[in-house]
Design a protein around this motif. Structure first.
Motif, PDB file in Angstrom:
ATOM      1  N   LEU A   1      -8.159  10.142   5.236  1.00  0.00           N
ATOM      2  CA  LEU A   1      -8.899   9.964   3.976  1.00  0.00           C
ATOM      3  C   LEU A   1      -8.040   9.204   2.969  1.00  0.00           C
ATOM      4  O   LEU A   1      -8.503   8.244   2.345  1.00  0.00           O
ATOM      5  CB  LEU A   1      -9.315  11.322   3.406  1.00  0.00           C
ATOM      6  N   GLY A   2      -6.802   9.615   2.824  1.00  0.00           N
ATOM      7  CA  GLY A   2      -5.899   8.950   1.892  1.00  0.00           C
ATOM      8  C   GLY A   2      -5.666   7.493   2.252  1.00  0.00           C
ATOM      9  O   GLY A   2      -5.657   6.618   1.382  1.00  0.00           O
ATOM     10  N   ALA A   3      -5.484   7.237   3.541  1.00  0.00           N
ATOM     11  CA  ALA A   3      -5.270   5.861   3.993  1.00  0.00           C
ATOM     12  C   ALA A   3      -6.496   5.001   3.704  1.00  0.00           C
ATOM     13  O   ALA A   3      -6.369   3.832   3.317  1.00  0.00           O
ATOM     14  CB  ALA A   3      -4.944   5.849   5.485  1.00  0.00           C
TER      15      ALA A   3
ATOM     16  N   LEU B   1      -3.094  10.671  -7.464  1.00  0.00           N
ATOM     17  CA  LEU B   1      -3.601   9.626  -6.582  1.00  0.00           C
ATOM     18  C   LEU B   1      -2.602   9.338  -5.471  1.00  0.00           C
ATOM     19  O   LEU B   1      -2.983   9.183  -4.315  1.00  0.00           O
ATOM     20  CB  LEU B   1      -3.912   8.351  -7.372  1.00  0.00           C
ATOM     21  N   TYR B   2      -1.325   9.282  -5.807  1.00  0.00           N
ATOM     22  CA  TYR B   2      -0.282   9.067  -4.813  1.00  0.00           C
ATOM     23  C   TYR B   2      -0.338  10.153  -3.741  1.00  0.00           C
ATOM     24  O   TYR B   2      -0.265   9.861  -2.539  1.00  0.00           O
ATOM     25  CB  TYR B   2       1.101   9.057  -5.494  1.00  0.00           C
ATOM     26  N   MET B   3      -0.457  11.402  -4.168  1.00  0.00           N
ATOM     27  CA  MET B   3      -0.510  12.530  -3.226  1.00  0.00           C
ATOM     28  C   MET B   3      -1.750  12.434  -2.332  1.00  0.00           C
ATOM     29  O   MET B   3      -1.675  12.704  -1.136  1.00  0.00           O
ATOM     30  CB  MET B   3      -0.497  13.859  -3.993  1.00  0.00           C
ATOM     31  N   ILE B   4      -2.875  12.039  -2.896  1.00  0.00           N
ATOM     32  CA  ILE B   4      -4.108  11.896  -2.120  1.00  0.00           C
ATOM     33  C   ILE B   4      -3.962  10.765  -1.109  1.00  0.00           C
ATOM     34  O   ILE B   4      -4.273  10.934   0.072  1.00  0.00           O
ATOM     35  CB  ILE B   4      -5.319  11.651  -3.046  1.00  0.00           C
ATOM     36  N   GLU B   5      -3.475   9.616  -1.563  1.00  0.00           N
ATOM     37  CA  GLU B   5      -3.348   8.458  -0.670  1.00  0.00           C
ATOM     38  C   GLU B   5      -2.355   8.695   0.459  1.00  0.00           C
ATOM     39  O   GLU B   5      -2.457   8.069   1.510  1.00  0.00           O
ATOM     40  CB  GLU B   5      -2.932   7.217  -1.467  1.00  0.00           C
ATOM     41  N   ASN B   6      -1.433   9.604   0.254  1.00  0.00           N
ATOM     42  CA  ASN B   6      -0.452   9.915   1.292  1.00  0.00           C
ATOM     43  C   ASN B   6      -0.802  11.171   2.084  1.00  0.00           C
ATOM     44  O   ASN B   6       0.004  11.650   2.880  1.00  0.00           O
ATOM     45  CB  ASN B   6       0.946  10.020   0.678  1.00  0.00           C
TER      46      ASN B   6
ATOM     47  N   THR C   1     -12.699  15.028  -8.074  1.00  0.00           N
ATOM     48  CA  THR C   1     -11.720  13.946  -7.939  1.00  0.00           C
ATOM     49  C   THR C   1     -12.225  12.890  -6.973  1.00  0.00           C
ATOM     50  O   THR C   1     -12.128  11.688  -7.233  1.00  0.00           O
ATOM     51  CB  THR C   1     -10.365  14.504  -7.472  1.00  0.00           C
ATOM     52  N   LEU C   2     -12.791  13.325  -5.850  1.00  0.00           N
ATOM     53  CA  LEU C   2     -13.341  12.372  -4.881  1.00  0.00           C
ATOM     54  C   LEU C   2     -14.509  11.593  -5.483  1.00  0.00           C
ATOM     55  O   LEU C   2     -14.677  10.406  -5.196  1.00  0.00           O
ATOM     56  CB  LEU C   2     -13.783  13.098  -3.611  1.00  0.00           C
ATOM     57  N   MET C   3     -15.291  12.245  -6.324  1.00  0.00           N
ATOM     58  CA  MET C   3     -16.404  11.563  -6.992  1.00  0.00           C
ATOM     59  C   MET C   3     -15.877  10.472  -7.923  1.00  0.00           C
ATOM     60  O   MET C   3     -16.421   9.371  -7.968  1.00  0.00           O
ATOM     61  CB  MET C   3     -17.259  12.569  -7.763  1.00  0.00           C
ATOM     62  N   LYS C   4     -14.801  10.766  -8.637  1.00  0.00           N
ATOM     63  CA  LYS C   4     -14.199   9.778  -9.540  1.00  0.00           C
ATOM     64  C   LYS C   4     -13.637   8.596  -8.751  1.00  0.00           C
ATOM     65  O   LYS C   4     -13.793   7.443  -9.156  1.00  0.00           O
ATOM     66  CB  LYS C   4     -13.089  10.426 -10.367  1.00  0.00           C
ATOM     67  N   ILE C   5     -12.983   8.892  -7.636  1.00  0.00           N
ATOM     68  CA  ILE C   5     -12.408   7.835  -6.805  1.00  0.00           C
ATOM     69  C   ILE C   5     -13.516   6.967  -6.211  1.00  0.00           C
ATOM     70  O   ILE C   5     -13.438   5.737  -6.245  1.00  0.00           O
ATOM     71  CB  ILE C   5     -11.516   8.435  -5.699  1.00  0.00           C
TER      72      ILE C   5
END
Length: 73
Positions: A12-14, A41-46, A55-59
């Motif tokens: 998901l992060g990738a 965001l860094y933590m999510i992307e990694n 948060t996913l809705m905002k992204i």
């Protein structure tokens, strides 16, 4: 988190990172636009955290895609 969950969050992060980079937006600006922290965001992307639905809705909104498309991995 178990191994299966860890792999899901990494994928998901990738995907989020790839979509963000395809739009040519740097991480700091994207986090600001989505009204989330850059560190978050860094933590999510990694793949290091389990993001909340809001948060996913905002992204997804920042990427101009539906949340359902974001979760298709």
């Amino acid at each position: 988190m178990n191994t299966k969950e860890e792999k899901y969050f990494q994928k998901l992060g990738a995907k989020i990172k790839q979509l963000r980079e395809e739009k040519g937006i740097d991480q700091k600006a994207f986090a600001f636009d989505c009204e989330i922290g850059r560190t978050q965001l860094y933590m999510i992307e990694n793949g290091r955290t389990n993001p909340r639905l809001l948060t996913l809705m905002k992204i997804a909104d920042g990427l101009e895609i539906p949340v359902s498309q974001l979760l298709e991995i």
